[in-house]
Design a protein around this motif. Sequence first.
Motif, PDB file in Angstrom:
ATOM      1  N   ARG B 180      26.804  44.320  -5.037  1.00  0.00           N
ATOM      2  CA  ARG B 180      25.678  43.650  -5.708  1.00  0.00           C
ATOM      3  C   ARG B 180      25.991  42.169  -5.950  1.00  0.00           C
ATOM      4  NH1 ARG B 180      28.444  46.142  -9.815  1.00  0.00           N
ATOM      5  NH2 ARG B 180      28.699  44.942 -11.744  1.00  0.00           N
ATOM      6  N   TYR B 181      27.291  41.848  -5.984  1.00  0.00           N
ATOM      7  CA  TYR B 181      27.667  40.441  -6.116  1.00  0.00           C
ATOM      8  C   TYR B 181      27.231  39.625  -4.891  1.00  0.00           C
ATOM      9  CZ  TYR B 181      30.531  41.277 -10.240  1.00  0.00           C
ATOM     10  OH  TYR B 181      30.956  41.583 -11.507  1.00  0.00           O
ATOM     11  N   LEU B 182      27.047  40.334  -3.788  1.00  0.00           N
ATOM     12  CA  LEU B 182      26.714  39.622  -2.540  1.00  0.00           C
ATOM     13  C   LEU B 182      25.213  39.545  -2.295  1.00  0.00           C
ATOM     14  CD1 LEU B 182      29.471  41.003  -0.144  1.00  0.00           C
ATOM     15  CD2 LEU B 182      29.416  38.842  -1.391  1.00  0.00           C
ATOM     16  N   LEU B 183      24.404  40.191  -3.155  1.00  0.00           N
ATOM     17  CA  LEU B 183      22.959  40.213  -2.896  1.00  0.00           C
ATOM     18  C   LEU B 183      22.340  38.819  -2.928  1.00  0.00           C
ATOM     19  CD1 LEU B 183      21.380  43.340  -4.620  1.00  0.00           C
ATOM     20  CD2 LEU B 183      21.431  42.711  -2.206  1.00  0.00           C
ATOM     21  N   LEU B 184      22.551  38.087  -4.003  1.00  0.00           N
ATOM     22  CA  LEU B 184      21.952  36.751  -4.088  1.00  0.00           C
ATOM     23  C   LEU B 184      22.516  35.798  -3.037  1.00  0.00           C
ATOM     24  CD1 LEU B 184      21.533  36.198  -7.935  1.00  0.00           C
ATOM     25  CD2 LEU B 184      19.874  37.008  -6.261  1.00  0.00           C
ATOM     26  N   PRO B 185      23.871  35.770  -2.858  1.00  0.00           N
ATOM     27  CA  PRO B 185      24.377  34.887  -1.795  1.00  0.00           C
ATOM     28  C   PRO B 185      23.806  35.244  -0.422  1.00  0.00           C
ATOM     29  CG  PRO B 185      26.190  35.743  -3.132  1.00  0.00           C
ATOM     30  CD  PRO B 185      24.947  36.407  -3.625  1.00  0.00           C
ATOM     31  N   SER B 186      23.673  36.552  -0.135  1.00  0.00           N
ATOM     32  CA  SER B 186      23.182  36.923   1.197  1.00  0.00           C
ATOM     33  C   SER B 186      21.718  36.518   1.367  1.00  0.00           C
ATOM     34  CB  SER B 186      23.343  38.425   1.429  1.00  0.00           C
ATOM     35  OG  SER B 186      22.578  39.142   0.486  1.00  0.00           O
ATOM     36  N   LEU B 187      20.922  36.647   0.300  1.00  0.00           N
ATOM     37  CA  LEU B 187      19.528  36.194   0.394  1.00  0.00           C
ATOM     38  C   LEU B 187      19.470  34.684   0.625  1.00  0.00           C
ATOM     39  CD1 LEU B 187      17.587  38.206  -2.323  1.00  0.00           C
ATOM     40  CD2 LEU B 187      17.175  38.165   0.138  1.00  0.00           C
ATOM     41  N   THR B 188      20.350  33.964  -0.065  1.00  0.00           N
ATOM     42  CA  THR B 188      20.395  32.511   0.101  1.00  0.00           C
ATOM     43  C   THR B 188      20.714  32.130   1.539  1.00  0.00           C
ATOM     44  OG1 THR B 188      21.282  32.416  -2.132  1.00  0.00           O
ATOM     45  CG2 THR B 188      21.438  30.412  -0.808  1.00  0.00           C
ATOM     46  N   LEU B 189      21.730  32.798   2.086  1.00  0.00           N
ATOM     47  CA  LEU B 189      22.125  32.518   3.467  1.00  0.00           C
ATOM     48  C   LEU B 189      21.066  32.992   4.451  1.00  0.00           C
ATOM     49  CD1 LEU B 189      25.859  33.437   4.092  1.00  0.00           C
ATOM     50  CD2 LEU B 189      24.716  31.304   4.632  1.00  0.00           C
ATOM     51  N   ALA B 190      20.409  34.103   4.119  1.00  0.00           N
ATOM     52  CA  ALA B 190      19.447  34.692   5.048  1.00  0.00           C
ATOM     53  C   ALA B 190      18.205  33.824   5.186  1.00  0.00           C
ATOM     54  CB  ALA B 190      19.066  36.094   4.600  1.00  0.00           C
ATOM     55  N   ALA B 191      17.810  33.136   4.104  1.00  0.00           N
ATOM     56  CA  ALA B 191      16.526  32.417   4.114  1.00  0.00           C
ATOM     57  C   ALA B 191      16.341  31.522   5.345  1.00  0.00           C
ATOM     58  CB  ALA B 191      16.364  31.628   2.817  1.00  0.00           C
ATOM     59  N   PRO B 192      17.225  30.531   5.566  1.00  0.00           N
ATOM     60  CA  PRO B 192      16.978  29.671   6.725  1.00  0.00           C
ATOM     61  C   PRO B 192      17.179  30.400   8.057  1.00  0.00           C
ATOM     62  CG  PRO B 192      19.067  29.116   5.689  1.00  0.00           C
ATOM     63  CD  PRO B 192      18.402  30.112   4.803  1.00  0.00           C
ATOM     64  N   ASN B 193      18.157  31.329   8.080  1.00  0.00           N
ATOM     65  CA  ASN B 193      18.441  32.017   9.348  1.00  0.00           C
ATOM     66  C   ASN B 193      17.342  33.007   9.723  1.00  0.00           C
ATOM     67  OD1 ASN B 193      21.100  30.980  10.197  1.00  0.00           O
ATOM     68  ND2 ASN B 193      21.683  31.703   8.168  1.00  0.00           N
ATOM     69  N   ALA B 194      16.829  33.745   8.722  1.00  0.00           N
ATOM     70  CA  ALA B 194      15.717  34.655   8.991  1.00  0.00           C
ATOM     71  C   ALA B 194      14.511  33.861   9.473  1.00  0.00           C
ATOM     72  CB  ALA B 194      15.372  35.447   7.737  1.00  0.00           C
ATOM     73  N   ALA B 195      14.323  32.669   8.901  1.00  0.00           N
ATOM     74  CA  ALA B 195      13.203  31.831   9.317  1.00  0.00           C
ATOM     75  C   ALA B 195      13.329  31.456  10.793  1.00  0.00           C
ATOM     76  CB  ALA B 195      13.127  30.581   8.450  1.00  0.00           C
ATOM     77  N   LEU B 196      14.545  31.128  11.218  1.00  0.00           N
ATOM     78  CA  LEU B 196      14.749  30.764  12.626  1.00  0.00           C
ATOM     79  C   LEU B 196      14.516  31.961  13.541  1.00  0.00           C
ATOM     80  CD1 LEU B 196      17.849  28.414  12.385  1.00  0.00           C
ATOM     81  CD2 LEU B 196      15.468  27.804  12.819  1.00  0.00           C
ATOM     82  N   ILE B 197      15.051  33.136  13.123  1.00  0.00           N
ATOM     83  CA  ILE B 197      14.856  34.337  13.935  1.00  0.00           C
ATOM     84  C   ILE B 197      13.368  34.687  13.999  1.00  0.00           C
ATOM     85  CG2 ILE B 197      15.306  36.836  14.028  1.00  0.00           C
ATOM     86  CD1 ILE B 197      17.694  35.247  14.908  1.00  0.00           C
ATOM     87  N   LEU B 198      12.667  34.495  12.871  1.00  0.00           N
ATOM     88  CA  LEU B 198      11.226  34.738  12.840  1.00  0.00           C
ATOM     89  C   LEU B 198      10.521  33.882  13.891  1.00  0.00           C
ATOM     90  CD1 LEU B 198       9.071  34.760   9.582  1.00  0.00           C
ATOM     91  CD2 LEU B 198       8.245  33.685  11.646  1.00  0.00           C
ATOM     92  N   ARG B 199      10.840  32.594  13.877  1.00  0.00           N
ATOM     93  CA  ARG B 199      10.170  31.689  14.812  1.00  0.00           C
ATOM     94  C   ARG B 199      10.542  32.019  16.258  1.00  0.00           C
ATOM     95  NH1 ARG B 199       7.650  27.400  12.730  1.00  0.00           N
ATOM     96  NH2 ARG B 199       7.922  26.182  14.615  1.00  0.00           N
ATOM     97  N   LEU B 200      11.798  32.380  16.460  1.00  0.00           N
ATOM     98  CA  LEU B 200      12.245  32.729  17.812  1.00  0.00           C
ATOM     99  C   LEU B 200      11.550  34.000  18.299  1.00  0.00           C
ATOM    100  CD1 LEU B 200      14.222  31.942  20.062  1.00  0.00           C
ATOM    101  CD2 LEU B 200      15.917  33.405  18.994  1.00  0.00           C
ATOM    102  N   THR B 201      11.498  35.019  17.413  1.00  0.00           N
ATOM    103  CA  THR B 201      10.831  36.270  17.770  1.00  0.00           C
ATOM    104  C   THR B 201       9.364  36.006  18.107  1.00  0.00           C
ATOM    105  OG1 THR B 201      12.250  37.408  16.189  1.00  0.00           O
ATOM    106  CG2 THR B 201      10.354  38.623  16.988  1.00  0.00           C
ATOM    107  N   ARG B 202       8.711  35.221  17.248  1.00  0.00           N
ATOM    108  CA  ARG B 202       7.295  34.938  17.458  1.00  0.00           C
ATOM    109  C   ARG B 202       7.076  34.240  18.811  1.00  0.00           C
ATOM    110  NH1 ARG B 202       4.474  30.412  16.950  1.00  0.00           N
ATOM    111  NH2 ARG B 202       2.241  30.533  16.556  1.00  0.00           N
ATOM    112  N   ALA B 203       7.857  33.172  19.055  1.00  0.00           N
ATOM    113  CA  ALA B 203       7.681  32.408  20.289  1.00  0.00           C
ATOM    114  C   ALA B 203       7.964  33.270  21.513  1.00  0.00           C
ATOM    115  CB  ALA B 203       8.603  31.191  20.279  1.00  0.00           C
ATOM    116  N   SER B 204       9.023  34.079  21.404  1.00  0.00           N
ATOM    117  CA  SER B 204       9.406  34.938  22.525  1.00  0.00           C
ATOM    118  C   SER B 204       8.330  35.995  22.787  1.00  0.00           C
ATOM    119  CB  SER B 204      10.750  35.578  22.184  1.00  0.00           C
ATOM    120  OG  SER B 204      11.242  36.278  23.263  1.00  0.00           O
ATOM    121  N   MET B 205       7.782  36.562  21.708  1.00  0.00           N
ATOM    122  CA  MET B 205       6.703  37.554  21.848  1.00  0.00           C
ATOM    123  C   MET B 205       5.485  36.938  22.540  1.00  0.00           C
ATOM    124  SD  MET B 205       7.160  40.621  19.975  1.00  0.00           S
ATOM    125  CE  MET B 205       5.526  41.001  19.375  1.00  0.00           C
ATOM    126  N   LEU B 206       5.135  35.724  22.128  1.00  0.00           N
ATOM    127  CA  LEU B 206       3.949  35.085  22.709  1.00  0.00           C
ATOM    128  C   LEU B 206       4.167  34.800  24.194  1.00  0.00           C
ATOM    129  CD1 LEU B 206       2.837  32.659  19.857  1.00  0.00           C
ATOM    130  CD2 LEU B 206       1.844  34.852  20.525  1.00  0.00           C
TER     131      LEU B 206
END
Lengths: 323, 315
Positions: B180-206
Amino acid sequence: MLTVRNLVVSGGKGASRVDIVSDVSFEIERRKVLGLVGESGSGKSITSLAVMGLLPHPQLWVRGGSIELDGADITEEPPYLRVERGHGGVSMIFQEPMTSLNPVVPIGDQIVEAVRVHDGSTGITARNRAQELLEMVRIPDARLQLTAYPHELSGGMRQRVMIAIALACRPQVLIADEPTTALDVTVQMQVLSLIRELCDTFDMGVLFITHDLGVVSELADSVSVMYGGKIVENGPVERLFNVPLHPYTSGLMNCVPDPSAGHRRFQTIPGQAPKPGEITKGCRFAPRCRHAQAVCTTDTPAKVVDGPLHSAQCHFPIARGAS
Amino acid sequence: MLFYVLRRTGAALATLAAASVVIFVFIHLIPGDPIYVLLGDEATPEQVEALRTRLGLDRSIVTQYFYWVGNVLQGDLGTSIFFQDPVTLIIRDGAETSILLACVTMVWIVLLGVPVGVLAATRHGTWIDQGLSGIAMLLASIPTFWVGLYLILIFAANLGWLPSSGYPSIFEEGGLSNLRYLLLPSLTLAAPNAALILRLTRASMLDVAKEDYVRTARSKGIRPQRVVIRHILRNALLAVVSAFGFTFAALISEAVVTETVFALPGIGRLVVQSILRRDYPVIQGVILVIVCLYLIINLLVDISYRYLDPRVELE
């Protein structure tokens, strides 16, 4: 059986709207092949996508007319809705067998996918049906090929797989959009005779789209000639080839080289096909027509008939014997 | 397959050898001296010389390099100048935090990035797509420390649901609940990276949605959801999977800011602190391990391609 009435397909919205296919009508009967002939950009492929219910929305849509199959209105109805509503099926095979199959799914699974939807069978039954279909399109070692990936097959074999997928959908009508253009000449003939044969075995009508008049004369029962998004002439194949009414039809036929005539200049039709929306008045072929007169650029030509089945849209149809 | 792995491992070892030279030379080019970090400014020249000799820093750089490589080959990364502990132990402690943090973060990235990317692609051109793409752009642009501080403020300070900093090992008291100590740090790290994967997935799908075989799939009469999952997403993932590999490696080596905000004893912070202390053995050791990590992940991504894309031949 399949009746297309006054089909209009448009693209763009508001003031930039253009009709890509206008006022197209034809009928396809069981066990008959209708050839749809025209140059690139004449609207053949868009017409076939409209019949499939696969127009790319919102860029293109059916603005008018209707498509009926065995009495049911299937206009703008995508294939999965046709299945749900129990309407008859239209299947399609495409020009590019190289890109028309999913590269990461074995071909057997791609056929089974269609079998499951249209037969309701699953598991080994569906798999056996897929094998049977591969045998029908004459793929050797069908059982083994079920697990092959598209890249492991030649172009001709892939087109046969496409036909197998189309047949798995138990279609009343098969649309073949230039199915042999990308294939070797020797393979072309095999695929063409296969389509003709399956048309009888599966009791279905075929809409065969091509720019190759030679193919049409061998395969089709009747022909519709498309130009600039309109059908300019249609009729039974022999009648149309022997007595073309429209100058465009006759021009197309003159473009086919005749080996017996020895070496001479290839005949061409001067100019280029109009872009959608470029010509809105009169006859769309007028700017390229040798017989055009003033009235051709102002008034829409009326229908001229030569017997009950053969007709054309032209002010000055070519008279019998002239050319 | 085995031959391929062996050949790639051979190439990886060559890369590693070249990397070790570069690492060693560049680290010794950093201005500053670990001796003064340890002894302070008031040390006498005699003390400095004595320590320099004891640490082996008086020898030529070439001798030092081969001495180091010889030890590395025996599994000894040396002893930290600052901590006086074996570098392998120091890295092992940091690695637990970093690897677990990266794994938890990857879960967020995959669970958020891919499905939301699919959603945006299937709603292409609508306000849903524009909204999601806008949020993704925002998340990719906000600095990590800002997201981290706000997460601490909301979930640790105000709501008191989660701890705000530190990470006790899962092998110590508390066990897996320490995650549980890693939950907030992982969300912090995930935010920009998930955003990039989101955009990549979207572009690739299109991109894939325009393919002829997608039209074939639709013409078969299968349901639109199945067309999206089995035909579009399946092919779109080919482009996304290689991004997963590099993202994972980057999460381990480049999480410095997040580790600092949440006071986590991870690899990223270890490198930065060791550089400040001119702790040569630790810097060399960590960077060597990170290079290995990239090489291994690269190999794994390439092998996974063999299973995702039948057209890929590994031999």
